[in-house]
Write a protein that holds these residues in place. Structure first.
Motif, mmCIF file in Angstrom:
data_model
loop_
_atom_site.group_PDB
_atom_site.id
_atom_site.type_symbol
_atom_site.label_atom_id
_atom_site.label_comp_id
_atom_site.label_asym_id
_atom_site.label_seq_id
_atom_site.Cartn_x
_atom_site.Cartn_y
_atom_site.Cartn_z
ATOM 1 N N SER A 128 0.836 -1.189 0.000
ATOM 2 C CA SER A 128 0.000 0.000 0.000
ATOM 3 C C SER A 128 0.871 1.239 0.000
ATOM 4 O O SER A 128 1.993 1.220 0.508
ATOM 5 N N SER A 129 0.359 2.322 -0.575
ATOM 6 C CA SER A 129 1.068 3.594 -0.534
ATOM 7 C C SER A 129 0.952 4.243 0.832
ATOM 8 O O SER A 129 1.652 5.205 1.122
ATOM 9 N N LEU A 130 0.050 3.727 1.648
ATOM 10 C CA LEU A 130 -0.119 4.265 2.992
ATOM 11 C C LEU A 130 1.019 3.818 3.900
ATOM 12 O O LEU A 130 1.335 2.630 3.979
ATOM 13 N N LYS A 131 1.646 4.781 4.532
ATOM 14 C CA LYS A 131 2.672 4.490 5.540
ATOM 15 C C LYS A 131 2.375 5.358 6.744
ATOM 16 O O LYS A 131 2.480 6.578 6.679
ATOM 17 N N SER A 132 1.976 4.717 7.821
ATOM 18 C CA SER A 132 1.620 5.468 9.022
ATOM 19 C C SER A 132 2.015 4.669 10.254
ATOM 20 O O SER A 132 1.849 3.450 10.286
ATOM 21 N N ARG A 133 2.535 5.377 11.241
ATOM 22 C CA ARG A 133 2.965 4.690 12.455
ATOM 23 C C ARG A 133 3.022 5.669 13.615
ATOM 24 O O ARG A 133 3.297 6.850 13.430
ATOM 25 N N SER A 134 2.735 5.171 14.786
ATOM 26 C CA SER A 134 2.849 5.963 16.004
ATOM 27 C C SER A 134 3.575 5.125 17.043
ATOM 28 O O SER A 134 3.183 3.991 17.304
ATOM 29 N N SER A 135 4.642 5.677 17.606
ATOM 30 C CA SER A 135 5.447 4.940 18.588
ATOM 31 C C SER A 135 5.832 5.852 19.743
ATOM 32 O O SER A 135 6.101 7.032 19.549
ATOM 33 N N VAL A 136 5.842 5.272 20.934
ATOM 34 C CA VAL A 136 6.231 5.996 22.139
ATOM 35 C C VAL A 136 7.531 5.396 22.657
ATOM 36 O O VAL A 136 7.597 4.211 22.960
ATOM 37 N N PHE A 137 8.559 6.216 22.738
ATOM 38 C CA PHE A 137 9.862 5.795 23.253
ATOM 39 C C PHE A 137 9.968 6.221 24.711
ATOM 40 O O PHE A 137 9.856 7.408 25.033
ATOM 41 N N ILE A 138 10.176 5.239 25.590
ATOM 42 C CA ILE A 138 10.255 5.494 27.029
ATOM 43 C C ILE A 138 11.650 5.150 27.524
ATOM 44 O O ILE A 138 12.203 4.104 27.182
ATOM 45 N N HIS A 139 12.205 6.042 28.337
ATOM 46 C CA HIS A 139 13.524 5.769 28.908
ATOM 47 C C HIS A 139 13.492 4.468 29.690
ATOM 48 O O HIS A 139 12.565 4.219 30.473
ATOM 49 N N GLN A 140 14.478 3.631 29.485
ATOM 50 C CA GLN A 140 14.470 2.279 30.040
ATOM 51 C C GLN A 140 14.478 2.259 31.565
ATOM 52 O O GLN A 140 14.152 1.245 32.175
ATOM 53 N N GLY A 141 14.790 3.383 32.215
ATOM 54 C CA GLY A 141 14.795 3.413 33.673
ATOM 55 C C GLY A 141 13.505 3.904 34.288
ATOM 56 O O GLY A 141 13.399 3.997 35.508
ATOM 57 N N LEU A 142 12.507 4.207 33.482
ATOM 58 C CA LEU A 142 11.270 4.775 34.006
ATOM 59 C C LEU A 142 10.232 3.697 34.303
ATOM 60 O O LEU A 142 10.174 2.669 33.650
#
Length: 415
Positions: A128-142
């Motif tokens: 598909s021509s659709l490219k969509s993503r949502s990601s949350v990066f959390i500090h590994q010590g939290l």
């Protein structure tokens, strides 16, 4: 002892590029969820539409002569997601500033509706021509807050990724590489800079390359003049079509409106061309009910001779400023006793970047090709040239989510 999840800095990066939604059949498959009431979720979509017009007017007031482009559903969803990590007072402040309290829906239902509204632009059949993503990066010590993590995954279609933010330069590179990989190389250097005290990053992008077509087969693309204003003119590729088009006049906006059909998608696109000298008046008086009335006029079409520019737009917004325009100031108040970015600690860093990119060109045209019929005067043909600044609004017809809203001053960001 690990730090509380929201005790330090927050960086929210929302990357928006040209959208390509799925077909109607794909939509129908995605909406098979008995726990979601589409009718109720349209209240949320309507609220997003209304507040996006308010936001656009504020942006237009601050930038009188430049391009404006943003994705209302993506910007508002990103802000709404922040309320998941806030306490009751701050969460209420955010949702009320977004006017979701006027929907009459409980907070949980509002978030669930974003699951419904965002799902079509997050998932599509491959290829598909659709490219969509949502990601949350959390500090590994939290330590994670369960409500936020679950909501991010289930309601906002986001991944949770553990990352070491101790080395902010390396963390920035890791996030940029991640976005580059997931977007198939279409988004580079998403994160321009990162504060040393950042402990949370949210990366959200969507990419779409729109193709416009005309059923008459009468079309061509030629380099023609486009008037930027203030006596400035540039040459741009203009799509010339002659045929039956949804073209009508809206008198109280002093504008001609053109609705485009986009290939194989269930989307309504409006180009609004104000009369010469009327742009600021239109921007000040524009409301979402104007678009609702326009939609009712889509059953009407007329023979027209049109020139519309190919588009290649890219705009970046500081979402912190966007929230301030919407009255969401409590989040940035150092005296607040709780926020999405701190928990009884000294304020650290909060950075929000929203990038929108939209491209539109003509499917199957060749530069200089002209297969249009010659009018002998027996047919009443309306001649309209979108060769000066105009407004653009793109909406998903399936769930009424507003995908793009903006002002086109320079159609390809030419210098």
């Amino acid at each position: 002892m690990t730090s509380p999840f929201f005790s330090r800095g927050l960086i929210l990066l929302v990357g928006l590029c040209c959208l390509l939604p799925t077909t109607k059949t794909k939509y129908e498959k995605l909406y098979e969820d008995s726990s979601i009431d589409p009718f109720q979720c349209r209240k949320v979509a309507l609220t997003v539409c209304n507040i996006s017009i308010t936001l656009f007017r504020e942006m237009a007031r601050l930038s009188a002569n430049g391009n404006i482009l943003f994705s209302p559903i993506r910007v508002i969803a990103a802000i709404s997601m922040l309320s998941l990590g806030a306490n009751g007072n701050l969460s209420k402040h955010i949702l009320e500033s977004l006017r979701f309290n006027k929907t009459g829906l409980p907070e949980a239902e509002i978030h669930k509706c974003f699951r419904y509204l965002l799902r079509p632009i997050h998932y599509s059949e491959e290829p598909s021509s659709l490219k969509s993503r949502s990601s949350v990066f959390i500090h590994q010590g939290l330590t994670s807050v369960d409500k936020f993590v679950k909501g991010v995954k289930d309601l906002y279609h986001s991944d949770i990724i553990s990352i070491n933010f101790t080395d902010s330069s390396r963390a920035k590179t890791q996030i940029n590489n991640y976005v580059m990989e997931k977007s198939k190389g279409e988004i580079a250097n998403m994160v321009k800079n990162m504060e040393s005290d950042t402990f949370l990053a949210v990366v959200n992008y969507i990419i779409w390359n729109a193709k416009i077509f005309n059923n008459s087969g009468c079309r061509s693309v030629k380099m023609k003049d486009y008037h930027l204003g203030h006596g400035m003119t540039i040459k741009v590729p203009m799509i010339h079509t002659v045929g039956m088009n949804y073209l009508f006049r809206v008198e109280d906006l002093s504008s001609m409106v053109l609705s485009f059909t986009l290939l194989d998608v269930n989307i309504t696109t409006y180009f609004i061309l104000p009369d010469i000298g009327k742009m600021q008046k239109v921007e000040k008086s524009l409301t979402y009910p104007h678009f609702r009335r326009m939609r009712r006029q889509l059953s009407l079409s007329q023979m027209s001779d049109l020139d519309t520019p190919e588009l290649s737009l890219s705009e970046t917004h500081d979402l912190e400023s966007v929230m301030s325009l919407l009255g969401i100031t409590y989040v940035f108040n150092n005296d607040a006793n709780s926020s999405v970015a701190m928990n009884d600690t000294v304020w650290k860093s909060f950075k929000v970047v929203s990038k929108a990119v939209l491209t539109m060109d003509e499917k199957g045209s060749r530069l200089g090709t002209n297969s249009c019929f010659k009018n002998d005067g027996s047919v009443d043909v309306t001649r309209v040239q979108f060769n000066r600044p105009f407004l653009i609004f793109i909406q998903d017809q399936t769930n009424d989510a507003p995908l793009f809203l903006g002002r086109v001053v320079n159609p390809k960001n030419y210098p």
